[in-house]
Design a protein around this motif. Structure first.
Motif, PDB file in Angstrom:
ATOM      1  N   ASP A  46       0.803  -1.228   0.000  1.00 15.66           N
ATOM      2  CA  ASP A  46       0.000   0.000   0.000  1.00 15.66           C
ATOM      3  C   ASP A  46       0.835   1.277   0.000  1.00 15.66           C
ATOM      4  O   ASP A  46       0.326   2.348  -0.356  1.00 15.66           O
ATOM      5  N   ASN A  47       2.109   1.176   0.385  1.00 18.72           N
ATOM      6  CA  ASN A  47       2.858   2.409   0.617  1.00 18.72           C
ATOM      7  C   ASN A  47       4.203   2.523  -0.091  1.00 18.72           C
ATOM      8  O   ASN A  47       4.761   3.621  -0.114  1.00 18.72           O
ATOM      9  N   SER A 100       2.724   7.882   3.348  1.00 22.64           N
ATOM     10  CA  SER A 100       3.389   6.774   2.650  1.00 22.64           C
ATOM     11  C   SER A 100       4.895   6.953   2.645  1.00 22.64           C
ATOM     12  O   SER A 100       5.645   5.975   2.745  1.00 22.64           O
ATOM     13  N   THR A 101       5.351   8.192   2.561  1.00 21.39           N
ATOM     14  CA  THR A 101       6.795   8.458   2.597  1.00 21.39           C
ATOM     15  C   THR A 101       7.383   8.048   3.935  1.00 21.39           C
ATOM     16  O   THR A 101       8.465   7.430   3.997  1.00 21.39           O
ATOM     17  N   GLN A 102       6.691   8.381   5.020  1.00 23.73           N
ATOM     18  CA  GLN A 102       7.176   8.006   6.351  1.00 23.73           C
ATOM     19  C   GLN A 102       7.169   6.495   6.533  1.00 23.73           C
ATOM     20  O   GLN A 102       8.133   5.923   7.067  1.00 23.73           O
ATOM     21  N   LEU A 103       6.108   5.845   6.078  1.00 23.86           N
ATOM     22  CA  LEU A 103       6.029   4.390   6.207  1.00 23.86           C
ATOM     23  C   LEU A 103       7.077   3.708   5.341  1.00 23.86           C
ATOM     24  O   LEU A 103       7.658   2.688   5.747  1.00 23.86           O
ATOM     25  N   GLU A 104       7.335   4.262   4.180  1.00 18.93           N
ATOM     26  CA  GLU A 104       8.375   3.690   3.325  1.00 18.93           C
ATOM     27  C   GLU A 104       9.726   3.748   4.007  1.00 18.93           C
ATOM     28  O   GLU A 104      10.510   2.792   3.958  1.00 18.93           O
ATOM     29  N   GLN A 105      10.025   4.867   4.664  1.00 12.99           N
ATOM     30  CA  GLN A 105      11.295   4.985   5.373  1.00 12.99           C
ATOM     31  C   GLN A 105      11.388   3.978   6.524  1.00 12.99           C
ATOM     32  O   GLN A 105      12.448   3.398   6.769  1.00 12.99           O
ATOM     33  N   ILE A 106      10.277   3.753   7.216  1.00 10.10           N
ATOM     34  CA  ILE A 106      10.280   2.742   8.288  1.00 10.10           C
ATOM     35  C   ILE A 106      10.556   1.359   7.701  1.00 10.10           C
ATOM     36  O   ILE A 106      11.348   0.577   8.254  1.00 10.10           O
ATOM     37  N   LEU A 107       9.927   1.048   6.569  1.00  9.71           N
ATOM     38  CA  LEU A 107      10.173  -0.247   5.926  1.00  9.71           C
ATOM     39  C   LEU A 107      11.629  -0.364   5.466  1.00  9.71           C
ATOM     40  O   LEU A 107      12.266  -1.408   5.657  1.00  9.71           O
ATOM     41  N   LEU A 108      12.160   0.698   4.874  1.00  7.26           N
ATOM     42  CA  LEU A 108      13.552   0.664   4.422  1.00  7.26           C
ATOM     43  C   LEU A 108      14.522   0.530   5.588  1.00  7.26           C
ATOM     44  O   LEU A 108      15.650   0.056   5.406  1.00  7.26           O
ATOM     45  N   ASN A 109      14.072   0.924   6.777  1.00  5.92           N
ATOM     46  CA  ASN A 109      14.917   0.775   7.961  1.00  5.92           C
ATOM     47  C   ASN A 109      15.047  -0.682   8.392  1.00  5.92           C
ATOM     48  O   ASN A 109      15.786  -0.992   9.328  1.00  5.92           O
ATOM     49  N   ILE A 153      11.094  -1.890  13.737  1.00  2.33           N
ATOM     50  CA  ILE A 153      12.280  -1.086  14.050  1.00  2.33           C
ATOM     51  C   ILE A 153      12.016   0.331  13.550  1.00  2.33           C
ATOM     52  O   ILE A 153      12.271   0.659  12.385  1.00  2.33           O
ATOM     53  N   THR A 154      11.465   1.145  14.412  1.00  2.00           N
ATOM     54  CA  THR A 154      11.134   2.514  14.045  1.00  2.00           C
ATOM     55  C   THR A 154      12.405   3.319  13.790  1.00  2.00           C
ATOM     56  O   THR A 154      13.513   2.910  14.177  1.00  2.00           O
ATOM     57  N   LEU A 155      12.251   4.463  13.129  1.00  2.00           N
ATOM     58  CA  LEU A 155      13.423   5.267  12.792  1.00  2.00           C
ATOM     59  C   LEU A 155      14.129   5.710  14.073  1.00  2.00           C
ATOM     60  O   LEU A 155      13.510   6.299  14.957  1.00  2.00           O
ATOM     61  N   PRO A 156      15.418   5.450  14.181  1.00  2.00           N
ATOM     62  CA  PRO A 156      16.133   5.722  15.439  1.00  2.00           C
ATOM     63  C   PRO A 156      16.429   7.204  15.625  1.00  2.00           C
ATOM     64  O   PRO A 156      16.690   7.932  14.667  1.00  2.00           O
ATOM     65  N   THR A 157      16.397   7.628  16.876  1.00  2.17           N
ATOM     66  CA  THR A 157      16.913   8.940  17.250  1.00  2.17           C
ATOM     67  C   THR A 157      18.286   8.743  17.884  1.00  2.17           C
ATOM     68  O   THR A 157      18.727   7.601  18.086  1.00  2.17           O
ATOM     69  N   VAL A 158      18.939   9.831  18.218  1.00  4.02           N
ATOM     70  CA  VAL A 158      20.238   9.690  18.872  1.00  4.02           C
ATOM     71  C   VAL A 158      20.081   9.002  20.226  1.00  4.02           C
ATOM     72  O   VAL A 158      20.998   8.296  20.686  1.00  4.02           O
TER      73      VAL A 158
END
Length: 445
Positions: free
Chosen positions: A189-190, A226-235, A302-307
């Motif tokens: 979907d994303n 969708s952009t945010q979800l794509e980045q989570i998937l790519l992570n 695995i959500t996008l990591p912060t510092v």
């Protein structure tokens, strides 16, 4: 006595003539005394295509060996369908083309239908197979159905199937494993990019695949683009085919990127007592091998990591974490350093002292002094990576100025006698970058 002797002579002569006559009869077929899997294929006309393929791939001897084996055997109709679909014939197909396909049907263990359980197994081609069982129905990779089970042979067992089992790609297992249905839906979907990567034969990736329970625990994602979800998937994707034995404790990179740049985000891998990523996600099923990658099923997204993610995940920062939390309760360092990119004061460049660096000094007991030291390690509003050090000789932290050098990479606090070495650079988070240093930076107090 003479009569008995004469009778024995006549009888022996009769038997000898009979045996000789039978052995001389070209039209007589005797049952084979060999009972291997290879013999079964050779003796059954419905598997002549499979036999021809095994002969061309020089695998007949393999399936005549001791085993034990389990063979999912496609009949002529199945094999001919496969050849036609791939523009091949038994004459044009090469040994190199046939060998992996044929071994993809063979397990190096005897498994009867009663012993089959739904799950992944490794076949002799060193790829994974997903075998599903519902009642008496058994399917392999959701592609081939067992039509006749448990043909028992001396070196294993044969299960006849109605399709040739093609070499799997990552997209195949994501699509057919019911425990990965949420991942399949979110990706479909994303992100055409993710679907393409999982489908492309040229990909060479490691996929950390969250199971359905992981997506349930993540909660409502309808507010994410969708952009945010794509980045989570790519992570969840790492370059290269990495099995669990290829992983070791330390940092790697995913295909997710920082902001609008092409800088890949980091991922912290911990192999002490299993395999864990960023301190939040653990491998539950490892080493699902496909032609274009390796899948490890994990129990958390695995959500996008912060510092902050890396500081808490990496045990080498345990003293730093204690200083940021226990020793400075009045300062919300956790909230500040979790600020998302695009919101002030993010992004951050953090020069993070490891445990040895803290052990080399006497940490103040006064909270304000500790906070002053910690603020001297944080540059706000800038993501200063190692390739930018040469053009950034000085940087303003949240508490004073520090000095940077590129060759060798070092950083010097306002009152330090000697510079600190940057022992690990460019741990890239979604809201900034961390450089690991071997001395605590000391500000003007």
């Amino acid at each position: 006595m003479k009569f008995k002797t004469l009778f024995k002579t006549v009888l022996i002569t009769f038997l000898a003539v009979t045996v000789f006559s039978c052995s001389d009869d070209d039209d007589t077929t005797f049952p084979s005394t060999s009972t291997t899997i290879a013999d079964f294929v050779a003796e059954n006309a419905d598997y002549s295509s499979l036999l021809a393929a095994l002969q061309k791939a020089e695998l007949v001897e393999t399936l005549s060996g001791n085993g034990p084996f389990t063979v999912f055997a496609p009949n002529n109709a199945a094999f001919d369908e496969f050849l036609t679909a791939n523009g091949l014939t038994l004459e044009t197909a090469t040994k190199d083309q046939l060998t992996p396909i044929l071994l993809n049907h063979v397990l190096n263990v005897k498994v009867t239908s009663g012993e089959i359980e739904t799950g992944y197994v490794t076949n002799v081609a060193d790829f994974s197979s997903y075998i599903s069982k519902s009642g008496s129905e058994v399917k392999v990779n959701n592609q081939a159905t067992v039509t006749t089970a448990d043909v028992d042979r001396s070196n294993g067992v044969i299960h006849a199937v109605d399709k040739v089992i093609s070499i799997p790609k990552m997209i195949d297992f994501v699509a057919i494993d019911p425990n990965l249905s949420s991942l399949a839906t979110v990706a479909t979907d994303n992100s055409a990019t993710v679907i393409s990567a999982l489908s492309d034969e040229a990909s060479s990736l490691t996929l950390l695949a969250p199971n359905n329970a992981a997506f349930t625990a993540l909660g409502d994602v309808s507010g994410l683009s969708s952009t945010q979800l794509e980045q989570i998937l790519l992570n969840h994707a790492i370059s290269g085919k990495l099995q669990s034995t290829d992983l070791s404790t330390g940092y790697g990179n995913t295909l997710a990127t920082y902001g609008t740049t092409d800088k890949n985000l980091s991922i912290y891998i911990n192999t002490d007592g299993g395999v864990e990523f960023n301190g939040i996600s653990t491998v539950t099923t490892a080493n699902i091998v496909t032609s274009n990658g390796v899948i490890h099923i994990v129990d958390a997204v695995i959500t996008l990591p912060t510092v902050v993610t890396f500081a808490t995940a990496d045990a080498n920062f345990s003293t730093l974490v204690a200083a940021l939390t226990t020793l400075t309760p009045s300062t919300e360092f956790d909230a500040i350093l979790n600020t998302a990119l695009g919101t002030s004061p993010a992004p951050f460049t953090v020069f993070a002292p490891n445990n040895d660096a803290f052990a080399a000094i006497t940490v103040p007991t006064d909270e304000n002094d500790v906070a002053a030291i910690l603020n001297h390690h944080v540059v706000a509003g800038s993501n200063v990576t190692s390739d930018m050090l040469a053009s950034t000789p000085m940087a303003m932290t949240l508490n004073g100025t520090i000095t940077l050098t590129a060759m060798p990479p070092t950083v010097k606090g306002a009152t330090n006698m000697d510079p600190s070495n940057i022992v690990a650079a460019d741990v890239q988070a979604s809201n900034g970058v961390i450089h690991v240093i071997d001395q605590v930076l000391l500000p003007v107090m």
